[in-house]
Design an enzyme around this catalytic site. Structure first.
Site, short mmCIF file in Angstrom:
data_model
loop_
_atom_site.label_atom_id
_atom_site.label_comp_id
_atom_site.label_asym_id
_atom_site.label_seq_id
_atom_site.Cartn_x
_atom_site.Cartn_y
_atom_site.Cartn_z
N PHE A 111 47.38 20.43 91.44
CA PHE A 111 47.00 21.11 90.19
C PHE A 111 46.21 20.23 89.24
O PHE A 111 45.55 20.72 88.33
CB PHE A 111 48.25 21.68 89.49
CG PHE A 111 48.91 20.75 88.52
CD1 PHE A 111 49.82 19.80 88.96
CD2 PHE A 111 48.63 20.81 87.17
CE1 PHE A 111 50.43 18.94 88.06
CE2 PHE A 111 49.24 19.96 86.27
CZ PHE A 111 50.14 19.01 86.71
N LYS A 112 46.28 18.91 89.42
CA LYS A 112 45.57 18.03 88.48
C LYS A 112 44.06 18.27 88.51
O LYS A 112 43.36 17.97 87.55
CB LYS A 112 45.93 16.58 88.73
CG LYS A 112 47.37 16.31 88.31
CD LYS A 112 47.76 14.87 88.35
CE LYS A 112 49.16 14.68 87.77
NZ LYS A 112 50.21 15.29 88.64
N ASP A 113 43.57 18.85 89.62
CA ASP A 113 42.14 19.19 89.68
C ASP A 113 41.74 20.16 88.57
O ASP A 113 40.62 20.12 88.09
CB ASP A 113 41.82 19.85 91.03
CG ASP A 113 41.88 18.87 92.19
OD1 ASP A 113 41.58 17.68 92.01
OD2 ASP A 113 42.25 19.31 93.30
#
Ligand SMILES: *Cc1c(COP(=O)(O)O)cnc(C)c1O
Length: 462
Positions: A111-113
């Site tokens: 999810f950090k993308d």
């Protein structure tokens, strides 16, 4: 839009300054001076819009006109075009009224993308406008460095140096970093462990003389723009399930609390949220604080969900600031005490938190059991982080009639070791990554010596 520090002493900054600054000079974190609101009508009008369009509408007030609308819209569209799913963050129904929000369709499968694809582009935009260049430094134990690299690889005005411990990172995770061959990407394999790498990055931020005046930027989750970008998928997923006319709940696998704090911001903007379930692994400071008012550090445990292995949750300070009615002095006192000894929250702020937040901690054995159990029931293979969320949601949700959205924070192939340990034979990489193990790699091995690392950074930056 102005941003103020949670400890009340640092100067207020503009959006541009806050994105370039990271931590406040008083040790606090920046938050918006006032949280903007989305009216019922504005939320209703988002039904059926593309993710990029919702993103633009949700984030616009935080940018406060400091990037013109057309340019910001372009940055947002560009950031989310890198996702492999047309919905960017699709919802997947698991069982009656339990949904997975799949946040792992970005370039590095976690999810950090969502935040870093946008942050890199925003930084590059401001640097170009100022005619400046900047250096990004970060340390990773393997799981999160690639998201920062992918977010910056196309940025003309940024050079990024990511340190990882040599030979102590899984092959898939190493290759996700080292196979990015862009001229502004530098992978450094440190002959030491993660703590050595982390200590050298911290020392470099504390004394930036080796860069001769070039700005060093942090892209970790204390950067406000990351929170801002994460607010969007709370709004988008809730709207898809009928908000604002229908209330939803969220369950968030949590560590530094940036992700779930973004959900709280969405709620404060006007999104009707019944409950936030905070899921932790065995590193359970958030659960101990919310459940038992035990706000204390405990030794770090290495778990099967390594991206949630933390001792202190840096972004929890932002929620404390709200719980303490934005009293910076009280927040500073509490956090200074907490640095040295176990602390407790005052009664009223804690009660306020408990109105919206519940928590649950999931140990390694349970993570394995949940991966098997969830597969048996739903045919989905969960990654170990998402597994903590799945279990927490089922255990502590307030009611079954409110839709529960559990955030799937990583693709199972990114944490294949844990999934295999749970009894699966293998976890295939998504189609666009099947050649990862054949791609050319580039990295530099350096001793765990600050001078050597800083000399390399100073020499290689463009
Ligand atoms: C970073 C991360 C988390 C924790 O998110 P926070 O914002 O630090 O709470 C959970 N799962 C995965 C896969 C992550 O990479």
């Amino acid at each position: 839009m102005r941003y103020i520090s949670t400890r009340g002493e640092a100067p207020a900054l503009s959006f541009e300054e806050v994105v370039l600054t990271g931590m406040a000079s008083d040790g606090g974190l920046y938050v918006p001076e006032t949280i903007p609101t989305l009216s019922q009508a504005e939320l209703e009008a988002m039904a059926g819009l593309s993710y990029a369009e919702i993103a633009f509408r949700v984030m616009k007030p935080f940018v406060g006109g400091e990037i013109d609308d057309a340019t910001f819209q372009h940055l947002v569209e560009d950031a989310y075009a890198t996702f492999s799913h047309e919905a960017v963050v699709p919802l997947n129904q698991l069982s009656s009224n339990h949904f997975l929000l799949e946040l792992f369709h970005g370039p590095t499968l976690a999810f950090k993308d969502v935040a870093l694809q946008l942050l890199g582009r925003i930084l590059d935009h401001f640097l170009a406008k100022r005619g400046e260049r900047a250096v990004i430094m970060g340390a990773t134990s393997g799981d999160t460095g690639s998201a920062a690299i992918e977010g910056c690889r196309h940025c003309d005005n940024l050079d990024i140096f990511i340190l990882h411990p040599h030979n102590r990172v899984s092959e898939v995770q190493r290759r996700q970093m080292t196979s990015v061959l862009a001229d502004n990407v530098f992978n450094i394999a440190i002959e030491g462990d993660f703590d050595d790498a982390q200590a050298m990055v911290k020392a470099s931020f504390a004394d930036q003389g080796f860069l001769n005046g070039t700005r060093l930027v942090a892209v970790n989750s204390i950067n406000w723009a990351r929170i801002m970008a994460q607010v969007v998928y709370y709004v988008a997923s809730a709207v898809a399930l009928g908000a604002p006319r229908r209330e939803v709940s969220f369950c968030v696998p949590s560590a530094n609390f940036g992700n779930v704090f973004a959900g709280y911001v969405a709620h404060r903007m006007g999104l009707p949220v019944k409950q936030f379930v905070v899921a932790t692994n065995a590193n359970d400071i958030l659960h101990r604080t919310l459940a038992d008012n035990d706000f204390s550090k405990q030794a770090l445990k290495a778990t099967l969900a390594p991206s949630m292995d933390i001792v202190v949750s840096s972004n929890f300070e932002r929620l404390l600031f709200e719980a303490y009615d934005r009293d910076g002095d009280a927040v500073r006192d509490l956090l200074e005490r907490f640095q040295h000894e176990p602390a407790v929250l005052a009664e009223a702020p804690l009660a306020r938190l408990r109105e919206k937040f519940v928590s649950h901690s999931v140990d390694d054995d349970t993570i394995l059991e949940v991966i098997r159990d969830a597969h048996g029931r739903t045919k989905e293979v969960l990654d170990p982080h998402t597994a903590t969320g799945y279990r927490a949601a089922e255990r502590v949700r307030a009611d079954i009639s409110t839709p529960m959205i559990t955030l799937a924070t990583a693709h199972p192939a990114k944490f294949a070791d844990a999934v295999i340990k749970a009894g699966f034979e293998s976890v295939p990489l998504p189609a666009h990554m099947t050649d990862l193990l054949e791609r050319e790699e580039r990295y530099t091995v350096l001793p765990a010596e600050l001078e050597a690392v800083q000399a390399f950074v100073a020499e290689q930056r463009r």
